[in-house]
Design an enzyme around this catalytic site. Structure first.
Site, PDB file in Angstrom:
ATOM      1  N   ARG A   1       3.813  11.422 -11.117  1.00 48.27           N
ATOM      2  CA  ARG A   1       2.353  11.392 -11.155  1.00 48.27           C
ATOM      3  C   ARG A   1       1.811  11.535  -9.730  1.00 48.27           C
ATOM      4  O   ARG A   1       1.936  10.623  -8.914  1.00 48.27           O
ATOM      5  CB  ARG A   1       1.846  10.094 -11.776  1.00 48.27           C
ATOM      6  CG  ARG A   1       0.315   9.995 -11.756  1.00 48.27           C
ATOM      7  CD  ARG A   1      -0.275   9.032 -12.763  1.00 48.27           C
ATOM      8  NE  ARG A   1      -0.020   7.641 -12.476  1.00 48.27           N
ATOM      9  CZ  ARG A   1      -0.631   6.622 -13.094  1.00 48.27           C
ATOM     10  NH1 ARG A   1      -1.531   6.878 -14.040  1.00 48.27           N
ATOM     11  NH2 ARG A   1      -0.327   5.377 -12.796  1.00 48.27           N
TER      12      ARG A   1
ATOM     13  N   ASP B   1      -1.708  -2.637 -10.836  1.00 51.86           N
ATOM     14  CA  ASP B   1      -1.808  -1.531  -9.903  1.00 51.86           C
ATOM     15  C   ASP B   1      -3.275  -1.278  -9.596  1.00 51.86           C
ATOM     16  O   ASP B   1      -4.138  -2.103  -9.910  1.00 51.86           O
ATOM     17  CB  ASP B   1      -1.094  -0.288 -10.431  1.00 51.86           C
ATOM     18  CG  ASP B   1      -1.686   0.233 -11.743  1.00 51.86           C
ATOM     19  OD1 ASP B   1      -2.815  -0.171 -12.102  1.00 51.86           O
ATOM     20  OD2 ASP B   1      -1.023   1.049 -12.408  1.00 51.86           O
TER      21      ASP B   1
END
Length: 531
Positions: free
Chosen positions: A168, A450
């Site tokens: 990603r 996150d």
């Protein structure tokens, strides 16, 4: 690489690091320069269009399924490419930053896919980014290992399959200020994509897989088209067959939820499906409609995936994907298993219920953040899939979602609690501290958090203040208390920097779209002064 195609090589502004010359090779820098030369102008147009769209929606323009692309939605015949090698069975995917120990643990975890995350789970220090690329290269070459300070050794398993690597990159809104092209920073997305593709695409093909990606923060199908054109350009430039790249798009913005079919269509030669998340999706909803009282959300813990507007979103995603032959991947279980048996069992029970809902709804797989959750998630999907690799044959013809269903937020609206205010401030403060210190994935209160968690936490504070559901005096009191608590636990935490970041991104009159661009430039960029 043909010399006539080289406009100018990207220039490294950061100090050299150990083994960085293995990644930042002249060929790789030329390749990134090619990408920036070809696509930076379109990226800038997309960023401007995002701002224009935000203004239109704030002014009251309705959010609908686009009329201009109705022909794509009405055409029953088109399909995305067949699943690529290593992406046929995706019943469990594990996500984490490409740190060395995490790389080994994720590949060994028993998950079918590892999402190596340069975006939300990585604080984008120069060393984190380049070392992460080195770790991926070493993993593909089967030469990666790690020894902890306590002497524990981590090595790749040789007795079972390893997880398929999917990368990603960072979103379109971010720059990589340590790399310059034509006097400007290189787009962070092209830096992350370009280095991995240049070094690892052919290696992955030789290993029986391919260069696979997760695409974050897309807001419409034009952004998917841009990525598709980048894939075609990169494959042609390195003589890799078109269609080798595969990409799964995270539907984590409210506007993208209205263009799922169009996004699949634009990427159809390279598509690997769509993913449904939670925090980023709610974050986008508040960014887009936070000025309106009918989009006022309660404590985020109360907004589960079973809320009507979230059910509409996930069911539409599954139905859309399966109609077009694409995988539908569910959200993340962030729980971190611990040694307290009672708390551990409670956490596992919560995860199991969530994964059972996803599997029964038709999802083909789901995310976990910790290797300890892989067996549970696999067991749930095994129970539904059996020996089948997926359930693409479940068309979900019963799903009938209208624009109003995706926007029916008022049905879960409620006033926030003081505990909800405190939780958001506490999480934001502690995560900002870790992120400024170079850590992007952080265990907080039993959950692996996150950047998406910090984003939803800060925008909820902003929304509650705007609508008078929280008062500034209370927020500032709690902020002081949480900073004191952080200092007691981490005496060297940069309290002034954390407080400044919180005030700029949570308390400003106008809501900053992301906390990361400002925080990155202020705290993580290390380039020499120019005279």
């Amino acid at each position: 690489m043909p010399s006539q195609l080289i406009a100018r090589s990207a220039e490294v502004l950061a100090a050299p690091g150990e083994r960085h010359d293995e990644i930042l090779t002249p060929g790789a820098l030329d390749f990134i320069g090619q990408l920036a030369h070809a696509f930076e102008e379109r990226r800038q147009w997309i960023l401007k269009e995002r701002r224009r769209q935000a203004i239109r929606l704030a002014a009251g323009s309705p959010l609908e399924f686009p009329m201009l692309t109705r022909r794509i939605r009405d055409d029953p015949d088109w399909r995305v490419a067949s699943p690529a090698p290593g992406l046929v069975d995706r019943r469990v995917e594990i996500i984490g930053p490409p740190e060395r120990r995490m790389t080994v643990n994720a590949l060994n975890s028993g998950a079918r896919v590892w999402l190596a995350d340069f975006e939300d789970a990585t604080a984008p220090t120069w060393s984190n980014l380049v070392d992460g690329q080195l770790n991926l290269l070493d993993a593909i070459e089967r030469r990666i290992d790690f020894t902890s300070g306590a002497g524990k050794e981590y090595r790749l398993a040789t007795d079972r399959p390893l997880a398929t690597i999917v990368v990603r990159p960072r979103g379109w809104h971010l720059d990589e200020e340590h790399l310059e092209f034509d006097g400007r920073p290189v787009p962070a997305a092209l830096f992350d994509f370009g280095l991995y593709f240049f070094h690892c695409a052919q290696r992955q093909i030789d290993a029986g897989h391919g260069p696979y990606f997760y695409l974050p923060k897309l807001e419409n199908s034009y952004e998917a088209r841009l990525w598709n054109d980048i894939f075609v350009f990169a494959q042609d430039l390195l003589a890799i067959p078109r269609g080798t790249v595969r990409a799964t798009v995270l539907i984590e913005t409210i506007t993208a939820a209205f263009e799922m079919e169009e996004i699949l269509y634009e990427l159809r030669e390279h598509s690997a499906g769509l993913n449904a998340g939670r925090w980023d999706y709610l974050f986008s909803l508040i960014k887009t409609f936070g000025h309106r009282t009918d989009f006022l959300l309660p404590d985020r813990a109360q907004v589960t995936m079973t809320a009507p507007f979230m059910r509409a979103y996930t069911e539409l995603l599954v139905a859309t994907c399966h109609q077009r032959g694409a995988h539908a991947i569910g959200g993340m279980a962030a729980q971190v298993p611990n040694r307290d048996s009672e708390a551990h069992q409670a956490a596992l029970a919560k995860v199991r219920l969530d994964k059972e809902r996803e599997a029964e709804d038709g999802f083909d797989g789901s995310w976990v953040a910790h290797p300890g959750l892989v067996p549970l998630c696999r067991d749930v999907f095994d129970g539904v899939l059996g020996e089948r690799p997926h359930q693409l044959d479940r068309s979900r013809d019963d799903v009938d979602v209208h624009p109003a269903d995706l926007l029916a937020v008022r049905r879960v609206s409620a006033d926030p609690t003081e505990q909800g205010v405190r939780t958001n401030i506490s999480v934001a403060v502690r995560y900002f501290s870790a992120w400024i210190g170079g850590q992007g994935a952080v265990a907080l209160d039993g959950l692996m958090e996150d950047a998406a968690t910090a984003e939803i936490a800060r925008v909820q504070i902003w929304q509650w203040l705007r609508h008078g559901r929280a008062d500034r005096e209370t927020v500032m009191r709690i902020l002081d208390e949480e900073l004191d608590a952080l200092a007691a636990q981490h005496p060297y935490a940069p309290l002034a920097e954390i407080q400044g970041l919180f005030e700029r991104t949570c308390l400003a009159t106008e809501l900053p779209q992301f906390f990361t661009p400002d925080a990155y430039s202020r705290h993580l960029v290390r380039t020499p002064e120019r005279h």
